[in-house]
Design an enzyme around this catalytic site. Structure first.
Site, PDB file in Angstrom:
ATOM      1  N   ASP A 111     -15.093 -40.943   3.510  1.00  0.00           N
ATOM      2  CA  ASP A 111     -15.091 -42.125   4.367  1.00  0.00           C
ATOM      3  C   ASP A 111     -14.320 -43.240   3.671  1.00  0.00           C
ATOM      4  OD1 ASP A 111     -16.680 -40.954   6.317  1.00  0.00           O
ATOM      5  OD2 ASP A 111     -18.518 -41.997   5.741  1.00  0.00           O
ATOM      6  N   ARG A 162      -8.721 -38.908   9.135  1.00  0.00           N
ATOM      7  CA  ARG A 162      -9.441 -39.473  10.277  1.00  0.00           C
ATOM      8  C   ARG A 162      -8.900 -40.889  10.476  1.00  0.00           C
ATOM      9  NH1 ARG A 162     -15.143 -40.833   8.740  1.00  0.00           N
ATOM     10  NH2 ARG A 162     -15.706 -38.666   9.217  1.00  0.00           N
TER      11      ARG A 162
END
Ligand code: FDA
Length: 285
Positions: A111, A162
């Site tokens: 992340d 992402r």
């Protein structure tokens, strides 16, 4: 003071892994893909970071044992592995997690957090990537002014990215602040990642961006399996299913754990409707 968990239940699957597993199995059984996130961030104590590494490894093994019932796909935060304490300690921890991931065929997404660690996250990613090309990916945030270069940097590596808007409060010197500009940047990066990158995750609940992505791939005759959409647990569940039924990949990001407060407060900040939902939950109880 610890807030009661029922406040977070809309966005967080459970406080423990045991309780979260059936939730993820249910999402998978409904035909959606998942990525599991053990909540927690910005650890400042080595023993806590070592504990987090061990928990990530346990999670990878648990998913491996669940053979086929749950995707072997997790999302982790480098700040949990000691990134703010000592980068080389964090890299060592990450190597251990990725070794287990490679052994079991698990995909680990790093992340992206605040701008204090953006460059550190990307350079750690670049350090480990050559050894775990199919087992590790990263996140880029469309609101950051630096992201155009980072998109090119990750396409060059053929790293899995992402793409999201970005969830942290950042100053105007580093991040676009207005939604039209953030959406424009997002669309530009989406097109680059889908055409030049490797299986990007288009992570948004925003219909403008979702529809533009669908239109872009249709207009350019790009197969739906070249990318996937991603959404957060508890947000737009019907839309998640609908997009999946249309033949697109849809991965749901499922957080669990007792360190849910920072994640939960980011979700509240993003959308006033989320605050109303929480207030109504409080009064319905
Ligand atoms: P946003 O909240 O900007 O809303 C835009 C529009 O979308 C709304 O006006 C509405 O039309 C529609 N919409 C949004 N939510 C809706 C709802 N619940 N119901 C109906 N309509 C709705 N961030 C980060 O900094 N680092 C990270 O690593 C990640 N990881 C990540 C993974 C995944 C899978 C997702 C989906 C998101 C992230 N994020 C993230 C968070 C991301 O950066 C961003 O903060 C949120 O996704 C909010 O932006 P959106 O584009 O989703 O919609």
């Amino acid at each position: 003071m610890k807030l009661p968990f029922f406040l977070a239940r809309k966005f967080v699957a459970a406080e423990t892994l045991e309780e979260a597993l059936p939730v993820v199995r249910g999402i998978k059984a409904a035909g959606l893909n998942t990525t599991f996130d053990k909540l927690g961030e910005y650890v400042s104590d080595r023993s806590v970071a070592t504990g987090a590494k061990e928990e990530y490894i346990t999670l990878i093994r648990t998913l491996d044992e669940a053979t086929g019932q749950i995707d072997q796909n997790i999302s982790i935060k480098l700040s949990m592995l000691g990134q703010k304490i000592d980068e080389s300690f964090c890299v060592d921890n990450l190597h251990e997690v990725l070794t287990e991931a490679k052994k079991t065929g698990t995909f680990v997404r790093l992340d992206m957090e605040g701008t204090d660690i953006t460059e550190s996250t990307l350079s750690i990613f670049e350090k480990v990537y050559p050894d775990y090309k199919d087992n590790v990916g990263v996140v880029l945030q469309a609101y950051l002014k630096r992201t155009k270069e980072d998109i090119d940097r990750m396409c060059e590596l053929q790293a899995r990215v992402r793409l999201c808007k970005g969830a942290y409060s950042e100053p105007a010197s580093l991040a676009w602040q207005d939604m039209p500009t953030i959406r424009d940047r997002f669309l530009e990066y989406m097109e680059t990642l889908i055409t030049k990158g490797r299986y990007p995750g288009i992570a948004t609940h925003d219909d403008i961006l979702i529809n533009a992505t669908k239109e872009f791939v249709a207009a350019n005759d790009i197969s739906k399996d070249r990318f996937e959409f991603q959404m957060l647990y508890g947000l737009r569940s019907d839309t998640q299913k609908q997009i999946s039924d249309e033949g697109y990949g849809m991965r749901v990001y499922v957080p669990y754990g007792d360190q849910w407060f920072p994640y939960y407060s980011r979700r509240l900040r993003e959308r006033k409707e989320n605050v109303w939902f929480i207030l109504s939950t409080m009064f319905k109880r």
